[in-house]
Write a protein that holds these residues in place. Structure first.
Motif, short mmCIF file in Angstrom:
data_model
loop_
_atom_site.label_atom_id
_atom_site.label_comp_id
_atom_site.label_asym_id
_atom_site.label_seq_id
_atom_site.Cartn_x
_atom_site.Cartn_y
_atom_site.Cartn_z
N ALA A 1 0.82 -1.21 0.00
CA ALA A 1 0.00 0.00 0.00
C ALA A 1 0.86 1.26 0.00
CB ALA A 1 -0.93 0.00 1.22
N ALA A 2 2.02 1.19 0.66
CA ALA A 2 2.91 2.35 0.77
C ALA A 2 4.35 1.88 0.59
CB ALA A 2 2.73 3.02 2.13
N PRO A 3 4.76 1.70 -0.67
CA PRO A 3 6.14 1.26 -0.92
C PRO A 3 7.16 2.20 -0.28
CG PRO A 3 4.84 1.19 -2.93
CD PRO A 3 4.01 1.89 -1.89
N LEU A 4 8.29 1.62 0.09
CA LEU A 4 9.32 2.35 0.81
C LEU A 4 10.15 3.24 -0.11
CD1 LEU A 4 10.54 2.55 3.68
CD2 LEU A 4 12.20 0.84 2.95
N ARG A 5 10.47 4.41 0.38
CA ARG A 5 11.39 5.32 -0.29
C ARG A 5 12.40 5.77 0.76
NH1 ARG A 5 10.09 11.21 -3.10
NH2 ARG A 5 12.26 11.69 -3.61
N ARG A 6 13.68 5.59 0.50
CA ARG A 6 14.73 5.96 1.43
C ARG A 6 15.33 7.31 1.04
NH1 ARG A 6 16.95 1.79 4.55
NH2 ARG A 6 15.94 -0.21 4.21
N VAL A 7 15.48 8.18 2.04
CA VAL A 7 16.14 9.47 1.81
C VAL A 7 17.09 9.75 2.97
CG1 VAL A 7 14.21 10.39 0.46
CG2 VAL A 7 14.35 10.90 2.89
N ASP A 8 18.14 10.50 2.68
CA ASP A 8 19.12 10.88 3.69
C ASP A 8 18.69 12.19 4.33
OD1 ASP A 8 21.82 12.40 4.46
OD2 ASP A 8 22.15 10.23 4.54
N ILE A 9 18.81 12.26 5.65
CA ILE A 9 18.39 13.47 6.38
C ILE A 9 19.16 14.71 5.94
CG2 ILE A 9 19.97 13.21 8.34
CD1 ILE A 9 17.48 14.04 10.12
N GLY A 10 20.36 14.53 5.43
CA GLY A 10 21.16 15.66 4.99
C GLY A 10 20.91 16.07 3.55
N ASP A 11 20.09 15.31 2.83
CA ASP A 11 19.83 15.59 1.42
C ASP A 11 18.37 15.29 1.10
OD1 ASP A 11 20.34 16.26 -1.22
OD2 ASP A 11 21.01 14.24 -1.75
N LEU A 12 17.47 16.05 1.71
CA LEU A 12 16.04 15.82 1.50
C LEU A 12 15.64 16.27 0.10
CD1 LEU A 12 14.67 17.03 4.94
CD2 LEU A 12 15.00 14.68 4.17
N PRO A 13 14.92 15.41 -0.62
CA PRO A 13 14.50 15.77 -1.98
C PRO A 13 13.50 16.93 -1.99
CG PRO A 13 14.12 13.43 -1.52
CD PRO A 13 14.52 14.08 -0.25
N GLU A 14 13.59 17.73 -2.99
CA GLU A 14 12.70 18.89 -3.10
C GLU A 14 11.27 18.51 -3.45
OE1 GLU A 14 14.20 22.10 -5.48
OE2 GLU A 14 16.21 21.93 -4.61
N ASP A 15 11.05 17.30 -3.96
CA ASP A 15 9.70 16.92 -4.33
C ASP A 15 8.84 16.52 -3.13
OD1 ASP A 15 11.24 14.53 -4.04
OD2 ASP A 15 9.70 13.41 -5.12
N LEU A 16 9.44 16.40 -1.95
CA LEU A 16 8.68 16.09 -0.74
C LEU A 16 8.22 17.38 -0.07
CD1 LEU A 16 10.79 13.22 0.87
CD2 LEU A 16 8.64 13.03 -0.40
N LYS A 17 6.92 17.47 0.19
CA LYS A 17 6.36 18.63 0.88
C LYS A 17 6.08 18.21 2.32
CE LYS A 17 4.31 19.97 -3.48
NZ LYS A 17 4.81 18.79 -4.19
N LEU A 18 7.04 18.51 3.20
CA LEU A 18 6.97 18.08 4.59
C LEU A 18 6.43 19.19 5.47
CD1 LEU A 18 10.42 16.24 4.77
CD2 LEU A 18 8.18 15.30 4.14
#
Length: 127
Positions: free
Chosen positions: A56-73
């Protein structure tokens, strides 16, 4: 010809109410040297993609020091691991830290339930 107009009218009437599939992901924010990330990788990661939650929610890994711009947190993560449930790149729920496998699954399911995300049981586990 009239049938074509009728079908077009029905299609235009139904279309706005149709559910649009959203891209749902569980983002794990991690960093090198994070012992709790290692524990999650050992305890949960191997099975996660095989579960109803992982489908239902496949995993996506990101590094805390390099957050992708496409994520709206809603806010920048400060702890690792942080698990962020996103739909179409927009944060809908968050779990900060890894409380252990026994607590992780119920907390993840609560996040999915509150976001209205349905899960299906994988075929190989049905009896």
């Amino acid at each position: 010809m009239r049938l074509s107009y009728l079908l077009l009218a029905v299609w235009l009437w139904v279309l706005p109410g149709a559910a649009v599939a959203q891209d749902t992901r569980l983002v794990i924010v991690e960093q090198a040297g994070c012992i709790y990330c290692v524990h999650w990788d050992r305890d949960v990661a191997p099975e996660y993609p095989k579960t109803a939650e992982g489908r239902a929610a496949p995993l996506r890994r990101v590094d805390i020091g390099d957050l992708p711009e496409d994520l709206k947190l809603k806010s920048r993560p400060v702890l690792t691991p942080t698990f962020i449930l996103v739909q179409d790149g927009q944060e809908v729920a968050r779990l900060e830290g890894y409380p252990g496998e026994d607590f992780f699954w119920p907390l993840l399911n609560r996040m999915l339930d509150e976001a209205g995300i349905e899960r299906t049981i994988p075929e190989e586990t049905k009896s």
